[in-house]
Design a protein around this motif. Structure first.
Motif, mmCIF file in Angstrom:
data_model
loop_
_atom_site.group_PDB
_atom_site.id
_atom_site.type_symbol
_atom_site.label_atom_id
_atom_site.label_comp_id
_atom_site.label_asym_id
_atom_site.label_seq_id
_atom_site.Cartn_x
_atom_site.Cartn_y
_atom_site.Cartn_z
ATOM 1 N N SER A 13 91.765 98.606 -16.099
ATOM 2 C CA SER A 13 90.694 99.468 -15.586
ATOM 3 C C SER A 13 89.286 99.008 -15.957
ATOM 4 O O SER A 13 88.397 99.035 -15.120
ATOM 5 C CB SER A 13 90.911 100.915 -16.018
ATOM 6 O OG SER A 13 90.817 101.023 -17.426
ATOM 7 N N ASP A 14 89.075 98.592 -17.181
ATOM 8 C CA ASP A 14 87.737 98.163 -17.593
ATOM 9 C C ASP A 14 87.596 96.652 -17.667
ATOM 10 O O ASP A 14 86.555 96.149 -18.085
ATOM 11 C CB ASP A 14 87.402 98.760 -18.971
ATOM 12 C CG ASP A 14 87.333 100.270 -18.947
ATOM 13 O OD1 ASP A 14 87.016 100.832 -17.882
ATOM 14 O OD2 ASP A 14 87.620 100.887 -19.991
ATOM 15 N N GLN A 15 88.628 95.927 -17.288
ATOM 16 C CA GLN A 15 88.643 94.475 -17.458
ATOM 17 C C GLN A 15 88.587 93.697 -16.140
ATOM 18 O O GLN A 15 88.166 92.546 -16.121
ATOM 19 C CB GLN A 15 89.920 94.050 -18.202
ATOM 20 C CG GLN A 15 90.131 94.744 -19.530
ATOM 21 C CD GLN A 15 89.103 94.335 -20.570
ATOM 22 O OE1 GLN A 15 88.726 93.177 -20.651
ATOM 23 N NE2 GLN A 15 88.644 95.293 -21.358
ATOM 24 N N VAL A 16 89.048 94.309 -15.056
ATOM 25 C CA VAL A 16 89.165 93.604 -13.779
ATOM 26 C C VAL A 16 88.400 94.385 -12.717
ATOM 27 O O VAL A 16 88.630 95.583 -12.530
ATOM 28 C CB VAL A 16 90.656 93.459 -13.375
ATOM 29 C CG1 VAL A 16 90.789 92.757 -12.034
ATOM 30 C CG2 VAL A 16 91.441 92.703 -14.447
ATOM 31 N N THR A 17 87.509 93.694 -12.009
ATOM 32 C CA THR A 17 86.732 94.347 -10.951
ATOM 33 C C THR A 17 87.574 94.490 -9.693
ATOM 34 O O THR A 17 88.611 93.824 -9.528
ATOM 35 C CB THR A 17 85.470 93.531 -10.605
ATOM 36 O OG1 THR A 17 85.882 92.285 -10.003
ATOM 37 C CG2 THR A 17 84.617 93.271 -11.838
ATOM 38 N N ASP A 18 87.108 95.345 -8.791
ATOM 39 C CA ASP A 18 87.794 95.511 -7.500
ATOM 40 C C ASP A 18 87.856 94.179 -6.754
ATOM 41 O O ASP A 18 88.868 93.845 -6.135
ATOM 42 C CB ASP A 18 87.095 96.554 -6.635
ATOM 43 C CG ASP A 18 87.378 97.973 -7.089
ATOM 44 O OD1 ASP A 18 88.315 98.180 -7.882
ATOM 45 O OD2 ASP A 18 86.653 98.887 -6.632
ATOM 46 N N GLU A 19 86.760 93.439 -6.792
ATOM 47 C CA GLU A 19 86.713 92.141 -6.106
ATOM 48 C C GLU A 19 87.754 91.173 -6.698
ATOM 49 O O GLU A 19 88.452 90.474 -5.959
ATOM 50 C CB GLU A 19 85.312 91.531 -6.226
ATOM 51 C CG GLU A 19 85.154 90.230 -5.468
ATOM 52 C CD GLU A 19 83.746 89.660 -5.611
ATOM 53 O OE1 GLU A 19 83.635 88.425 -5.629
ATOM 54 O OE2 GLU A 19 82.783 90.445 -5.691
ATOM 55 N N GLU A 20 87.867 91.142 -8.023
ATOM 56 C CA GLU A 20 88.852 90.268 -8.667
ATOM 57 C C GLU A 20 90.272 90.697 -8.312
ATOM 58 O O GLU A 20 91.143 89.850 -8.053
ATOM 59 C CB GLU A 20 88.669 90.291 -10.194
ATOM 60 C CG GLU A 20 87.407 89.592 -10.659
ATOM 61 C CD GLU A 20 87.098 89.850 -12.122
ATOM 62 O OE1 GLU A 20 86.556 88.925 -12.770
ATOM 63 O OE2 GLU A 20 87.384 90.967 -12.619
ATOM 64 N N LEU A 21 90.507 91.992 -8.286
ATOM 65 C CA LEU A 21 91.836 92.497 -7.925
ATOM 66 C C LEU A 21 92.167 92.139 -6.478
ATOM 67 O O LEU A 21 93.288 91.701 -6.179
ATOM 68 C CB LEU A 21 91.907 94.009 -8.146
ATOM 69 C CG LEU A 21 93.261 94.659 -7.915
ATOM 70 C CD1 LEU A 21 94.344 94.019 -8.787
ATOM 71 C CD2 LEU A 21 93.175 96.161 -8.182
#
Length: 148
Positions: A121-129
Motif C-alpha cells: 500500500s505505501d510502497q508501490v504506486t498505481d503506475e508501478e502496479l
C-alpha cells in the motif's frame, strides 16, 4: 547475454523464493493453518485449469505422482475435491474441486490479497502496479506459448 535479462531472471527468482516464503509465513488465516501450501496450490491449479488427472497435477507442481496422490487423498477426505471419470475416456480419472474446496480457496486467496495489499500500500504506486500487471501478463502468455 544482456545484463538486464540476467538481472531480471535473478530478481524474478529472488521474488519467487523469498517473496513466497515471506507471504506464507506472514499470512494470518485459519485456512493457512489448516491446509498445507502444496494442498492450496493444488486446489488453485484445479480452479484455474479445470478438472485434470493426477499426473498433470504432479507435473505442474514439479513432484512425483505419489506426492500428489497423498495430497489428493487428504483433500478428498476433507471433501475439498472429488474424483470423477473423464467423459472422453472412462479409464481416466480427473480431480475436481467441490463447492467446499472452492470456498476454502476463496478464503485462502482473500487472505493473501489482503496481506499483499497491506504490504504494498505505501510502497508501490498505481503506475508501478499497472506496469507490473502488463509485464507479467506478457510473461505469462510467452510461457503458455512455450508449453509451460
Amino acid at each position: 547475454m544482456d545484463k538486464r535479462l540476467i538481472e531480471a531472471v535473478e530478481l524474478f527468482e529472488d521474488v519467487m523464493v523469498h517473496g513466497t516464503e515471506r507471504v506464507l509465513k506472514s499470512v494470518d488465516s485459519p485456512v493457512w493453518q489448516e491446509y498445507s501450501r502444496e494442498q492450496l496450490q493444488l486446489m488453485k491449479m484445479i480452479s484455474k485449469n479445470g478438472a485434470m488427472p493426477a499426473g498433470k497435477l504432479a507435473s505442474l507442481q514439479g513432484v512425483h505422482k505419489s506426492a500428489v496422490s497423498s495430497r489428493i487423498k487428504k483433500l478428498e477426505e476433507k471433501e475439498l475435491i472429488h474424483i470423477i471419470k473423464s467423459s472422453e475416456d472412462q479409464r481416466t480419472k480427473l480431480i475436481k474441486l467441490t463447492e467446499k474446496g472452492e470456498k476454502v480457496l476463496r478464503q485462502s486467496d482473500q487472505a493473501v490479497y489482503e496481506y499483499v495489499e497491506k504490504l504494498f500500500s505505501d510502497q508501490v504506486t498505481d503506475e508501478e502496479l499497472n506496469q507490473f500487471v502488463v509485464t507479467f501478463k506478457k510473461i505469462r502468455e510467452i510461457l503458455k506459448w512455450e508449453g509451460v
